[in-house]
Design a protein around this motif. Structure first.
Motif, PDB file in Angstrom:
ATOM      1  N   PRO A 163      20.472   6.449  70.355  1.00  0.00           N
ATOM      2  CA  PRO A 163      21.708   5.739  70.720  1.00  0.00           C
ATOM      3  C   PRO A 163      22.412   6.343  71.929  1.00  0.00           C
ATOM      4  CG  PRO A 163      21.982   6.932  68.644  1.00  0.00           C
ATOM      5  CD  PRO A 163      20.528   6.962  68.976  1.00  0.00           C
ATOM      6  N   PHE A 164      22.291   7.666  72.116  1.00  0.00           N
ATOM      7  CA  PHE A 164      22.910   8.300  73.279  1.00  0.00           C
ATOM      8  C   PHE A 164      22.298   7.748  74.568  1.00  0.00           C
ATOM      9  CE2 PHE A 164      23.432  11.601  76.480  1.00  0.00           C
ATOM     10  CZ  PHE A 164      24.776  11.937  76.332  1.00  0.00           C
ATOM     11  N   ALA A 165      20.962   7.679  74.618  1.00  0.00           N
ATOM     12  CA  ALA A 165      20.292   7.171  75.815  1.00  0.00           C
ATOM     13  C   ALA A 165      20.580   5.686  76.017  1.00  0.00           C
ATOM     14  CB  ALA A 165      18.785   7.404  75.703  1.00  0.00           C
ATOM     15  N   LEU A 166      20.576   4.912  74.935  1.00  0.00           N
ATOM     16  CA  LEU A 166      20.861   3.490  75.055  1.00  0.00           C
ATOM     17  C   LEU A 166      22.280   3.241  75.563  1.00  0.00           C
ATOM     18  CD1 LEU A 166      19.143   2.177  71.805  1.00  0.00           C
ATOM     19  CD2 LEU A 166      18.506   1.550  74.154  1.00  0.00           C
ATOM     20  N   LYS A 167      23.239   3.976  75.051  1.00  0.00           N
ATOM     21  CA  LYS A 167      24.622   3.796  75.510  1.00  0.00           C
ATOM     22  C   LYS A 167      24.749   4.152  76.991  1.00  0.00           C
ATOM     23  CE  LYS A 167      29.396   5.242  74.612  1.00  0.00           C
ATOM     24  NZ  LYS A 167      30.299   6.047  73.735  1.00  0.00           N
ATOM     25  N   ALA A 168      24.115   5.245  77.398  1.00  0.00           N
ATOM     26  CA  ALA A 168      24.192   5.666  78.800  1.00  0.00           C
ATOM     27  C   ALA A 168      23.605   4.617  79.735  1.00  0.00           C
ATOM     28  CB  ALA A 168      23.462   6.992  78.986  1.00  0.00           C
ATOM     29  N   LEU A 169      22.555   3.952  79.295  1.00  0.00           N
ATOM     30  CA  LEU A 169      21.859   2.998  80.160  1.00  0.00           C
ATOM     31  C   LEU A 169      22.426   1.584  80.089  1.00  0.00           C
ATOM     32  CD1 LEU A 169      18.197   4.155  79.441  1.00  0.00           C
ATOM     33  CD2 LEU A 169      19.509   4.533  81.536  1.00  0.00           C
ATOM     34  N   LEU A 170      22.980   1.215  78.935  1.00  0.00           N
ATOM     35  CA  LEU A 170      23.408  -0.170  78.746  1.00  0.00           C
ATOM     36  C   LEU A 170      24.911  -0.362  78.758  1.00  0.00           C
ATOM     37  CD1 LEU A 170      21.007  -1.220  75.836  1.00  0.00           C
ATOM     38  CD2 LEU A 170      20.605  -1.380  78.310  1.00  0.00           C
ATOM     39  N   ALA A 171      25.654   0.651  78.313  1.00  0.00           N
ATOM     40  CA  ALA A 171      27.114   0.477  78.209  1.00  0.00           C
ATOM     41  C   ALA A 171      27.840   1.796  78.403  1.00  0.00           C
ATOM     42  CB  ALA A 171      27.472  -0.130  76.855  1.00  0.00           C
ATOM     43  N   PRO A 172      27.606   2.490  79.537  1.00  0.00           N
ATOM     44  CA  PRO A 172      28.290   3.769  79.754  1.00  0.00           C
ATOM     45  C   PRO A 172      29.796   3.557  79.828  1.00  0.00           C
ATOM     46  CG  PRO A 172      27.269   2.984  81.780  1.00  0.00           C
ATOM     47  CD  PRO A 172      26.780   2.078  80.692  1.00  0.00           C
ATOM     48  N   ALA A 192      29.069  -3.929  66.954  1.00  0.00           N
ATOM     49  CA  ALA A 192      29.342  -3.747  68.386  1.00  0.00           C
ATOM     50  C   ALA A 192      28.063  -3.373  69.128  1.00  0.00           C
ATOM     51  CB  ALA A 192      30.408  -2.672  68.572  1.00  0.00           C
ATOM     52  N   TRP A 193      27.261  -2.528  68.520  1.00  0.00           N
ATOM     53  CA  TRP A 193      25.979  -2.148  69.120  1.00  0.00           C
ATOM     54  C   TRP A 193      25.051  -3.353  69.249  1.00  0.00           C
ATOM     55  CZ3 TRP A 193      23.748   1.356  71.904  1.00  0.00           C
ATOM     56  CH2 TRP A 193      24.224   2.684  71.901  1.00  0.00           C
ATOM     57  N   LYS A 194      25.005  -4.160  68.205  1.00  0.00           N
ATOM     58  CA  LYS A 194      24.079  -5.298  68.211  1.00  0.00           C
ATOM     59  C   LYS A 194      24.418  -6.270  69.346  1.00  0.00           C
ATOM     60  CE  LYS A 194      21.756  -8.573  65.180  1.00  0.00           C
ATOM     61  NZ  LYS A 194      21.688  -9.617  66.201  1.00  0.00           N
ATOM     62  N   ALA A 195      25.704  -6.468  69.593  1.00  0.00           N
ATOM     63  CA  ALA A 195      26.101  -7.361  70.691  1.00  0.00           C
ATOM     64  C   ALA A 195      25.592  -6.835  72.027  1.00  0.00           C
ATOM     65  CB  ALA A 195      27.616  -7.509  70.708  1.00  0.00           C
ATOM     66  N   VAL A 196      25.689  -5.533  72.246  1.00  0.00           N
ATOM     67  CA  VAL A 196      25.206  -4.922  73.489  1.00  0.00           C
ATOM     68  C   VAL A 196      23.685  -5.045  73.591  1.00  0.00           C
ATOM     69  CG1 VAL A 196      24.943  -2.718  74.707  1.00  0.00           C
ATOM     70  CG2 VAL A 196      27.156  -3.358  73.726  1.00  0.00           C
ATOM     71  N   MET A 197      22.989  -4.770  72.489  1.00  0.00           N
ATOM     72  CA  MET A 197      21.531  -4.867  72.505  1.00  0.00           C
ATOM     73  C   MET A 197      21.066  -6.300  72.725  1.00  0.00           C
ATOM     74  SD  MET A 197      20.005  -1.901  72.219  1.00  0.00           S
ATOM     75  CE  MET A 197      18.398  -2.168  71.482  1.00  0.00           C
ATOM     76  N   LYS A 199      22.564  -8.643  74.357  1.00  0.00           N
ATOM     77  CA  LYS A 199      22.791  -8.973  75.767  1.00  0.00           C
ATOM     78  C   LYS A 199      21.727  -8.330  76.655  1.00  0.00           C
ATOM     79  CE  LYS A 199      26.303  -8.703  79.409  1.00  0.00           C
ATOM     80  NZ  LYS A 199      27.691  -8.244  79.758  1.00  0.00           N
ATOM     81  N   ALA A 200      21.403  -7.068  76.369  1.00  0.00           N
ATOM     82  CA  ALA A 200      20.401  -6.363  77.185  1.00  0.00           C
ATOM     83  C   ALA A 200      19.021  -6.984  77.030  1.00  0.00           C
ATOM     84  CB  ALA A 200      20.373  -4.888  76.798  1.00  0.00           C
ATOM     85  N   GLN A 201      18.680  -7.379  75.806  1.00  0.00           N
ATOM     86  CA  GLN A 201      17.360  -7.961  75.563  1.00  0.00           C
ATOM     87  C   GLN A 201      17.154  -9.276  76.304  1.00  0.00           C
ATOM     88  OE1 GLN A 201      16.302  -8.149  71.327  1.00  0.00           O
ATOM     89  NE2 GLN A 201      17.659  -6.417  70.978  1.00  0.00           N
ATOM     90  N   ALA A 202      18.236  -9.915  76.725  1.00  0.00           N
ATOM     91  CA  ALA A 202      18.144 -11.222  77.384  1.00  0.00           C
ATOM     92  C   ALA A 202      17.797 -11.123  78.862  1.00  0.00           C
ATOM     93  CB  ALA A 202      19.465 -11.971  77.216  1.00  0.00           C
ATOM     94  N   THR A 203      17.739  -9.895  79.400  1.00  0.00           N
ATOM     95  CA  THR A 203      17.445  -9.727  80.826  1.00  0.00           C
ATOM     96  C   THR A 203      16.294  -8.755  81.014  1.00  0.00           C
ATOM     97  OG1 THR A 203      18.913  -7.828  81.173  1.00  0.00           O
ATOM     98  CG2 THR A 203      19.906 -10.016  81.296  1.00  0.00           C
ATOM     99  N   PRO A 204      15.486  -8.934  82.061  1.00  0.00           N
ATOM    100  CA  PRO A 204      14.400  -7.983  82.317  1.00  0.00           C
ATOM    101  C   PRO A 204      14.917  -6.586  82.639  1.00  0.00           C
ATOM    102  CG  PRO A 204      14.582  -9.582  84.105  1.00  0.00           C
ATOM    103  CD  PRO A 204      15.464 -10.070  83.009  1.00  0.00           C
ATOM    104  N   GLU A 205      16.091  -6.501  83.289  1.00  0.00           N
ATOM    105  CA  GLU A 205      16.665  -5.183  83.580  1.00  0.00           C
ATOM    106  C   GLU A 205      17.035  -4.454  82.291  1.00  0.00           C
ATOM    107  OE1 GLU A 205      17.908  -8.071  86.878  1.00  0.00           O
ATOM    108  OE2 GLU A 205      17.829  -8.066  84.679  1.00  0.00           O
ATOM    109  N   GLY A 206      17.657  -5.209  81.376  1.00  0.00           N
ATOM    110  CA  GLY A 206      18.053  -4.614  80.102  1.00  0.00           C
ATOM    111  C   GLY A 206      16.847  -4.169  79.298  1.00  0.00           C
ATOM    112  N   ARG A 207      15.811  -4.999  79.267  1.00  0.00           N
ATOM    113  CA  ARG A 207      14.618  -4.642  78.499  1.00  0.00           C
ATOM    114  C   ARG A 207      13.919  -3.423  79.088  1.00  0.00           C
ATOM    115  NH1 ARG A 207      14.220 -10.346  78.625  1.00  0.00           N
ATOM    116  NH2 ARG A 207      12.567 -10.300  80.201  1.00  0.00           N
TER     117      ARG A 207
END
Length: 455
Positions: A163-172, A192-197, A199-207
């Protein structure tokens, strides 16, 4: 909670033993509650082969396919259930005492067994490793599946990294909770985490960035917890990307929702102060993961190596978590922290697609065994299996048979993937999934008694 000697004394007086109807016409079944609060059960088949299988989860698992088949084949199956307060007062020391108490009770009622084999998966796998170190007088051998390595410290830190790495990359800079995540904050913290994930899964950058977090944290490329998705082909980038998102999503849900297991006894039990996540990626991610991530970054239009290094710097730039003195020290106590000093034969098996306890945890324990000079007692095996503790009956029985052969002969037979698969085919109808596997990289979060920590 009381120790096993106190438990046996109480049970010998009949204060905690409850008899129930037999499981089958020729089987005896008894159940009750130890003075320490652990439920337990003893199941003795009429055709007992002299071998006892002891399991932390024997109460919960009694009607599952593996114990049912073991009982049908003449194995006695005994052990406990998990303590009702485990999520808030988790203590492996009491779990070990409870296993020892039930083993002693069995011996009092039925006499000395030919072999007592400690068996278990997940927390039960950890107890199996620990019993091989701490209670070798109670067991003759041990078979552990998907165990949590050297103990709670390694798992808590691993569950922090993702979760630390995911937060830094997706929602710092967001207020997403990484650690601690108290029960009172759920389910809102995970929502709150699921909403961020999502959103990220919907884009190639996020994935692409989710895949980078997987590699930094040493989660498997192909991982899940409850379900068992098919393994993606090594040349199918879209399938590999989907698999890494699944591995991260399952691992994150578990890390947020269940890390209280480690924090509740004494406080926050993990830290990343002083951790170099760029080095974690360089040293800990395997070559295939790096290749996948390079391709995903290029495909997403993020750039090549420089873009990946920039995102790794982004992870390293985030404010750190130090843990708490009491929380860390709680898990440093011997028995809660184990170090590979096994004294009976141990067969240690892990599924390569486990997103709850990533398979690299087993590498940390293998190093501990080697440090202690006990490689002669130790063998490893791997299953090409997704999900957590999704072991087939035939695979479990092959492992147990390999241990019985070791105990009968005094030396290891062939425990290669081919040999275990051959034994599994004789034991059941499922297609066994043992594979040859070697880790290319060390476990970044391995923790031993002499490892550095903040306190």
């Amino acid at each position: 909670m009381l120790g096993y000697r106190t438990a046996i004394a109480a049970l010998a007086l009949g204060s905690a033993l409850l008899a129930s109807t037999a499981m089958a016409a020729d089987a005896k079944h008894e159940e009750g509650t130890l003075p320490s609060g652990f439920p337990y059960q003893i199941s003795m088949p009429g055709n007992w082969n002299g071998i006892v299988i002891s399991d932390l989860d024997a109460v919960t698992n009694l009607k599952d396919p593996i114990p049912v088949d073991l009982l049908a084949k003449g194995y006695a199956y005994i052990g406990t259930g998990r303590h009702p307060e485990r999520m808030t007062k988790h203590d492996p020391l009491t779990e070990l005492d409870a296993q020892a108490a039930v083993i002693d009770l069995f011996a009092q009622k039925f006499g000395k067994a030919k072999h007592v084999i400690q068996y278990g998966c997940s927390g039960g796998g950890y107890v199996t490793l620990a019993m091989a170190e701490k209670h070798p007088d109670k067991i003759n051998g041990a078979v552990a599946f998907n165990a949590r390595g050297t103990g709670g410290m390694a798992v808590a830190n691993t569950w922090l990294d993702l979760p630390f790495a995911l937060k830094a990359l997706l929602a710092p800079g967001s207020d997403l909770m990484v650690a601690p995540v108290p029960n009172s904050a759920l389910p809102a913290a995970y929502d709150a985490w699921k909403a961020v994930m999502d959103k990220a899964q919907a884009t190639p950058e996020g994935r692409a960035r989710i895949a980078l977090a997987v590699a930094v944290s040493q989660w498997p490329t192909w991982g899940s917890i409850e379900d068992t998705p098919a393994k993606p082909a090594s040349d199918d980038l879209a399938a590999l990307e989907k698999a890494m998102v699944k591995s991260a999503s399952d691992g994150l849900a578990n890390s947020v929702k269940r890390r209280q297991l480690y924090d509740n006894p004494a406080g926050l039990a993990s830290w990343n102060s002083g951790i170099d996540y760029k080095a974690f990626y360089e040293k800990g991610a395997d070559a295939q993961q790096k290749k996948i991530i390079a391709e995903l970054y290029e495909k997403a239009g993020l750039g090549g190596k420089d873009a990946i290094e920039k995102d790794l710097d982004q992870i390293d730039a985030q404010p750190r978590i130090e843990g708490s003195r009491d929380g860390v020290n709680y898990w440093l106590k011997p028995g809660r922290l184990i170090g590979g000093d096994i004294k009976v034969p141990l067969l240690h098996i892990h599924g390569l697609g486990d997103a709850l306890l990533p398979p690299h945890l087993s590498e940390g324990y293998a190093v501990a065994v080697k440090k202690e000079g006990h490689e002669d007692l130790y063998r490893r095996a791997f299953l090409q299996a997704s999900g957590h503790c999704k072991t087939e009956v035939s695979e479990a029985e092959a492992a147990i048979q390999a241990m019985v052969d070791r105990l009968d002969t005094g030396k290891w037979g062939d425990t290669s993937a081919d040999a275990l698969n051959a034994m599994a085919k004789k034991a059941g109808t499922q297609m066994p999934r043992y594979v040859t596997y070697t880790f290319e990289t060390p476990f970044n979060r391995a923790f031993y008694a002499d490892s550095k920590h903040p306190f």
